[in-house]
Motif scaffolding. Structure first.
Motif, mmCIF file in Angstrom:
data_model
loop_
_atom_site.group_PDB
_atom_site.id
_atom_site.type_symbol
_atom_site.label_atom_id
_atom_site.label_comp_id
_atom_site.label_asym_id
_atom_site.label_seq_id
_atom_site.Cartn_x
_atom_site.Cartn_y
_atom_site.Cartn_z
ATOM 1 N N ALA A 276 0.663 -0.967 -0.356
ATOM 2 C CA ALA A 276 -0.349 -0.131 -0.094
ATOM 3 C C ALA A 276 1.221 1.191 -0.073
ATOM 4 C CB ALA A 276 -0.893 0.213 1.257
ATOM 5 N N ASP A 277 1.936 1.557 0.667
ATOM 6 C CA ASP A 277 3.058 2.370 0.639
ATOM 7 C C ASP A 277 3.248 2.573 -0.220
ATOM 8 O OD1 ASP A 277 4.228 4.399 3.220
ATOM 9 O OD2 ASP A 277 5.711 3.772 1.420
ATOM 10 N N THR A 278 3.079 1.763 -1.147
ATOM 11 C CA THR A 278 4.756 1.680 -2.208
ATOM 12 C C THR A 278 3.504 2.234 -3.851
ATOM 13 O OG1 THR A 278 6.032 0.449 -1.349
ATOM 14 C CG2 THR A 278 5.726 0.475 -4.606
ATOM 15 N N PHE A 279 2.604 1.220 -3.891
ATOM 16 C CA PHE A 279 1.516 1.626 -5.361
ATOM 17 C C PHE A 279 0.492 2.782 -4.656
ATOM 18 C CE2 PHE A 279 4.245 -2.600 -5.999
ATOM 19 C CZ PHE A 279 4.335 -2.059 -7.186
ATOM 20 N N GLY A 280 0.091 2.460 -3.656
ATOM 21 C CA GLY A 280 -1.032 3.222 -3.148
ATOM 22 C C GLY A 280 -2.601 2.856 -2.336
ATOM 23 N N ASP A 281 -2.208 1.180 -3.093
ATOM 24 C CA ASP A 281 -3.354 0.457 -2.023
ATOM 25 C C ASP A 281 -3.069 -0.755 -1.967
ATOM 26 O OD1 ASP A 281 -5.383 1.294 -3.750
ATOM 27 O OD2 ASP A 281 -4.676 1.796 -5.187
ATOM 28 N N ASP A 282 -4.041 -1.670 -0.833
ATOM 29 C CA ASP A 282 -4.064 -3.220 -0.429
ATOM 30 C C ASP A 282 -3.767 -3.685 -1.945
ATOM 31 O OD1 ASP A 282 -4.556 -5.507 0.056
ATOM 32 O OD2 ASP A 282 -4.554 -4.225 2.432
ATOM 33 N N PRO A 283 -3.345 -4.748 -1.864
ATOM 34 C CA PRO A 283 -2.638 -5.468 -2.716
ATOM 35 C C PRO A 283 -3.235 -6.672 -3.228
ATOM 36 C CG PRO A 283 -1.337 -6.116 -1.495
ATOM 37 C CD PRO A 283 -1.928 -4.556 -1.017
ATOM 38 N N ARG A 284 -4.992 -6.477 -1.993
ATOM 39 C CA ARG A 284 -5.558 -8.034 -2.257
ATOM 40 C C ARG A 284 -7.146 -7.715 -2.718
ATOM 41 N NH1 ARG A 284 -4.983 -8.721 4.612
ATOM 42 N NH2 ARG A 284 -4.980 -6.644 4.409
ATOM 43 N N VAL A 285 -7.133 -8.888 -3.710
ATOM 44 C CA VAL A 285 -8.638 -8.546 -4.316
ATOM 45 C C VAL A 285 -9.090 -10.053 -4.374
ATOM 46 C CG1 VAL A 285 -9.631 -8.525 -7.022
ATOM 47 C CG2 VAL A 285 -7.389 -7.062 -6.573
ATOM 48 N N TYR A 286 -10.373 -9.712 -3.510
ATOM 49 C CA TYR A 286 -11.033 -11.047 -3.138
ATOM 50 C C TYR A 286 -12.127 -11.395 -3.852
ATOM 51 C CZ TYR A 286 -9.310 -9.122 1.565
ATOM 52 O OH TYR A 286 -8.549 -9.203 2.675
#
Length: 486
Positions: free
Chosen positions: A353-363
């Protein structure tokens, strides 16, 4: 225990990690230095709860005497706290770093408040013990003349080795890798569990206590340079199998043969070995640098893949989760003191999230096909899923293609490999694990025992330590007619 009104006066304050952008520059541990004042204050929150569920069957698998060492830390009696901690846990420096802390999930304070920071306190106690020089080799005063071979040097094997050595038996641990530690060495990245500073330090203590370790030793049927496990069963009084659950769950969808699709452990093991051997200078690892990375599967292994890919310098990162996003708090069917099935953000999610701006998880997403060109993966086709009549079903019209040139499969493990067990003719359970009753740990062969993930299935490091300790107790009883081990 603790300060009588501490749980009312003091709020939970968990130890922070190093800042994300700082720790992403290296593979050193993510933890910050221990704050003694904060830890004593947090120890004061431990209630005099009467029935400490933290050390019950719903809490700590090794039944750590948690309220006792919380109280001792609060009272600044760190040496006594370490002694209490080591009574039940051989390797608190491992569990204090990598255990998800089921003890905190069953903390009585957690019924209507935030639980005690048990894991932080545990890690601080043992780290203080090493810093002060309190933790030393402990060879037995006498030897029994009995011999035990342990196949596998993960947490179950190491715990059993230490306990059996304490009982006076002569123990030799066989490990097929080039370093001791099994999952602890190559299955968990260095930034979560330092290999040289933490794992090797404990292994050296075990060596100095009289345990023999043999690396690069594949135990199987004697072919292709392996050691014949049947000869071990003749040369030693007991053979204990602690080989782990190392058969990964695959994803047999179209395109699985494309290069660039790897099991998580291929990725993590090669990365750690290359880092330890040469700080990655040898290039003998699967690099995520400048790649679009998809991690399929959550859990700790998925998070470790995320964090490792970020340290390589990946271009993008997505993490597919098959099931729905967990709730922020306990659901009605998930009451205390059971493990809280809630949404958690681990270190890798925070870093992404700090690197790309979002939580990487897709549920609620299922992979249906790997796509590629010239034999290399270029993407993944997916569909959304929803629960219907207890089954996950695809949602029409939600098909999508995702760009990827590195796909990591982190979907758990099916059971142990059988190359070491088939020559012995031992029985298996219906999940392919080595069949041995819990509390007995003896397989269908009289002098062959089993413990850890290869017996119980994929589980936690703390459960492996529990099984190693209990198997050692039963082996001691088998050899001596009675046991002195807890």
């Amino acid at each position: 225990m603790g300060k009588t009104t501490g749980f009312i006066e003091i709020v939970r304050e968990q130890a922070s990690y190093r800042p994300a952008q700082s720790r992403l520059k290296d593979f050193h541990e993510i933890y910050t230095d221990h704050d003694t004042d904060r830890l004593q204050s947090q120890g004061a929150r431990c209630m005099d709860c009467g029935v400490p569920f933290c050390q019950s069957d719903d809490g700590c698998p090794v039944h750590n005497l948690i309220p006792e060492w919380n109280d001792l830390v609060y009272r600044d009696q760190w040496r006594d706290a370490l002694d209490r901690l080591h009574k039940t846990n051989n390797f608190p420096e491992f569990t204090g770093r990598v255990c998800p802390a089921p003890c905190e999930g069953s903390c009585v304070l957690g019924i209507n408040n935030n639980p005690v920071t048990i894991k932080n306190i545990e890690m601080a106690i043992v780290d203080r013990g090493f810093e002060e020089g309190w933790i030393k080799p402990s060879p037995p005063l006498t030897r029994t003349g009995k011999t035990v071979a342990i196949v596998g040097s993960g947490p179950a094997g190491l715990a059993a080795a230490e306990q059996l050595n304490r009982a006076g038996h002569t123990v030799c641990v066989y490990e097929r890798a080039d370093r001791i530690g099994g999952l602890l060495m190559y299955g968990i990245p260095n930034m979560k569990l330092a290999k040289q500073e933490v794992v090797d330090r404990r292994v050296q203590l075990l060596r100095d206590s009289g345990i023999e370790f043999r690396t690069g030793q594949t135990v199987a049927d004697g072919s292709n340079g392996s050691i014949d496990v049947r000869s071990l069963s003749k040369d030693y009084d007991i053979v204990l199998l602690t080989t782990g659950a190392t058969v990964p769950r695959d994803l047999p969808i179209p395109g699985r043969e494309f290069s660039g699709v790897h099991f998580a452990m291929e990725f993590l093991t090669a990365n750690t070995k290359s880092w330890l051997d040469s700080q990655h200078a040898d290039k003998e690892y699967i690099s995520a640098k400048d790649k679009d990375v998809i991690v399929i599967g959550g859990g700790d292994t998925g998070t470790d893949c995320i964090a490792t890919s970020l340290r390589h310098g990946c271009k993008s990162l997505v993490n597919f989760e098959l099931f729905p996003q967990p709730p922020a708090g306990r659901a009605d069917n998930n009451p205390w003191p059971t493990w809280p099935k809630i949404l958690r953000s681990d270190y890798g999610h925070e870093e992404s999230a700090d690197t790309f701006g979002d939580d990487p998880r897709v549920y609620k997403i299922s992979s249906t096909e790997f796509i590629g060109e010239n034999g290399k993966v270029t993407g993944v086709k997916t569909t959304e899923v929803e629960m219907k009549d207890g089954r996950l079903e695809p949602v029409p019209g939600t098909e999508k293609e995702w760009k990827a040139d590195l796909v990591l499969l982190a979907m758990g493990f099916l059971g142990p490999e059988h190359a070491v067990s088939d020559p012995l003719g031992i029985d298996y359970d219906n999940r392919s694990n080595y069949s041995a009753e819990h509390g007995v740990f003896k397989t269908s062969e009289n002098n062959i025992f089993s413990a850890g993930d290869c017996r119980r299935g994929q589980s936690l490091v703390v459960w492996a330590i529990n099984e190693g300790r209990e198997a050692a107790r039963e082996i001691d009883r088998h050899l001596m007619g009675e046991t002195i081990l807890p």
